[in-house]
Design a protein around this motif. Structure first.
Motif, short mmCIF file in Angstrom:
data_model
loop_
_atom_site.label_atom_id
_atom_site.label_comp_id
_atom_site.label_asym_id
_atom_site.label_seq_id
_atom_site.Cartn_x
_atom_site.Cartn_y
_atom_site.Cartn_z
N SER A 26 0.86 -1.19 0.00
CA SER A 26 0.00 0.00 0.00
C SER A 26 0.90 1.24 0.00
N THR A 29 3.42 1.56 2.88
CA THR A 29 4.43 0.49 2.90
C THR A 29 5.46 0.67 1.79
N LYS A 97 -4.80 -7.05 -3.96
CA LYS A 97 -5.05 -6.87 -2.52
C LYS A 97 -6.38 -6.14 -2.37
N LYS A 136 -6.45 -11.04 -2.35
CA LYS A 136 -5.74 -11.28 -1.09
C LYS A 136 -6.25 -10.35 0.00
N SER A 261 6.82 -14.02 4.04
CA SER A 261 8.18 -14.08 4.61
C SER A 261 8.27 -13.33 5.94
C1 5MM Z 1 3.69 -6.66 0.04
O1 5MM Z 1 3.08 -6.22 1.25
C2 5MM Z 1 1.72 -6.61 1.42
C3 5MM Z 1 0.84 -5.44 1.71
O2 5MM Z 1 1.22 -4.87 2.95
P1 5MM Z 1 0.55 -3.50 3.49
O3 5MM Z 1 -0.91 -3.64 3.47
O4 5MM Z 1 1.13 -3.41 4.89
O5 5MM Z 1 1.05 -2.39 2.63
C4 5MM Z 1 1.64 -7.71 2.53
O6 5MM Z 1 0.34 -8.11 2.79
C5 5MM Z 1 2.43 -8.88 2.03
O7 5MM Z 1 1.76 -9.45 0.93
C6 5MM Z 1 2.59 -9.97 3.06
O8 5MM Z 1 2.84 -9.46 4.34
C7 5MM Z 1 3.77 -10.83 2.62
O9 5MM Z 1 4.90 -10.00 2.50
P2 5MM Z 1 6.24 -10.44 3.26
O10 5MM Z 1 7.17 -9.28 3.09
O11 5MM Z 1 5.83 -10.69 4.69
O12 5MM Z 1 6.67 -11.70 2.54
#
Ligand code: 5MM
Length: 339
Positions: A26, A29, A97, A136, A261
């Motif tokens: 988002s 992030t 998402k 997602k 991850s």
């Molecule tokens: C890529 O980040 C995804 C969206 O995060 P925000 O809503 O906080 O911006 C997040 O959902 C992501 O898909 C998962 O946490 C997996 O990412 P990681 O870095 O944990 O593999």
């Protein structure tokens, strides 16, 4: 879309040797990620970065799907092709998402519930029109003093199940992401207990909401000690505890489990996935849906410079290949240095 179509998309996302790129950061992030390489988070920088990822040569040999953010699914490549179409032409399934972020849960200090159910039916239909074939939703569960509470787990599981049912109705495969965070000093045992409780509740809500398990994917955390826990676990322990917890809670009808991850280094995330696949005999595919563990080396190589795009794409292809090898339990550390 019927059940068979949902199932075939779900299966294609966990095809042997492949996994998902989570590129659905988002606004706040992606800003944080860009800050790490001193690049301003402008619309054009975000577009250029996502184009770099989606057009990496040969990466579709290892990447089955990519999760996009609302802004990204509406953007185009520099030659004017909408990103979902760029991905489809390369054999990568576009995903989206659809949650609107984790917000403080009133009355429960330190806990969060993910929002975004209002108007979701219409948004899902619009995303399908734009080319998305999977969705997602991420719920966030923190471990701390007296938390997570059963109420917080229930509220998040309920929202995840409502989202999953709506996604299937709209013809999108729901990726169900209940993330038990690895921040903090908790032990691996505590993570195992919390993950067990969360997944049990999630699958009970999914059943109540009549979600078809064959047409969904689970995106969980691994069972791992908190980053600040003085006792860290070796790779085989993480793999064993994770598989044990999943075996107790995830029905065999679910086609695949695609791990997040969660703050592990890229190498740790690959090693853990590799060890789990090396154990063999699982009823579900064990794959990845990594954000940071796939992208950290790419961001470091790119640094916001067009001249660095080939090096950044090389880094992305390399990390994707290593995770592709981990899907077969065939990753070895020597591959890290292979060209
Ligand atoms: C890529 O980040 C995804 C969206 O995060 P925000 O809503 O906080 O911006 C997040 O959902 C992501 O898909 C998962 O946490 C997996 O990412 P990681 O870095 O944990 O593999």
């Amino acid at each position: 879309m019927n059940v068979g179509d949902l199932e075939s998309v779900a299966r294609s996302l966990v095809a042997p040797g492949k996994g998902i790129l989570a590129a659905d950061e988002s606004g706040p992030t992606i800003e944080k990620r860009f800050q790490g390489i001193s690049v301003p988070s402008t619309e054009s920088n975000r577009r250029a970065y996502r184009e770099l990822l989606f057009t990496t040569p040969e990466v579709s040999g290892y990447i089955s799907g990519a999760i996009l953010y609302d802004e990204t699914i509406r953007q185009k490549s520099s030659d004017g092709i909408p990103f979902p179409e760029v991905l489809i032409r390369r054999g990568i399934v576009p995903g989206i998402k659809v949650d609107e972020g984790a917000k403080p849960l009133p009355g429960f200090p330190g806990e969060k519930v993910t929002e975004g159910l209002d108007g979701l039916r219409d948004r899902l239909a619009a995303y399908r029109e734009l080319g998305a074939r999977f969705a997602k939703w991420r719920a966030v569960i923190d471990i701390g003093d007296g938390i997570p509470t059963a109420f917080c787990i229930r509220a998040n599981a309920h929202a995840l199940a409502r989202y999953a049912a709506l996604s299937q109705e709209a013809g999108l495969v729901p990726v169900v992401e209940p993330e038990v965070l690895m921040d903090g000093g908790h032990t691996i045992e505590r993570c195992g207990e919390a993950t067990n409780e969360v997944l049990s509740r999630v699958f009970s809500e999914l059943a109540r909401h009549r979600v078809r398990l064959e047409g969904m994917l689970l995106k969980p955390n691994m069972v791992i000690p908190g980053k600040k826990c003085p006792v860290q676990a070796d790779v085989s322990r993480v793999a064993e505890e994770t598989v044990r917890t999943l075996s107790r809670t995830v029905p065999a009808a679910v086609p695949g489990i695609v791990f997040l991850s969660g703050g592990q280094t890229p190498r740790q995330a690959t090693e853990h996935l590799n060890a789990m696949n090396g154990m063999g005999g699982h009823p579900w595919e064990l794959s990845f849906s990594y954000g940071r563990a796939l992208q950290d080396p790419v961001l470091k190589a790119w640094k916001g410079e067009a001249a660095n795009v080939p090096a950044a794409q090389k880094a992305f292809l390399h990390r994707s290949k290593l995770n592709g090898a981990a899907r077969f339990g065939k990753y070895v550390p020597a591959l890290e240095d292979a060209a």
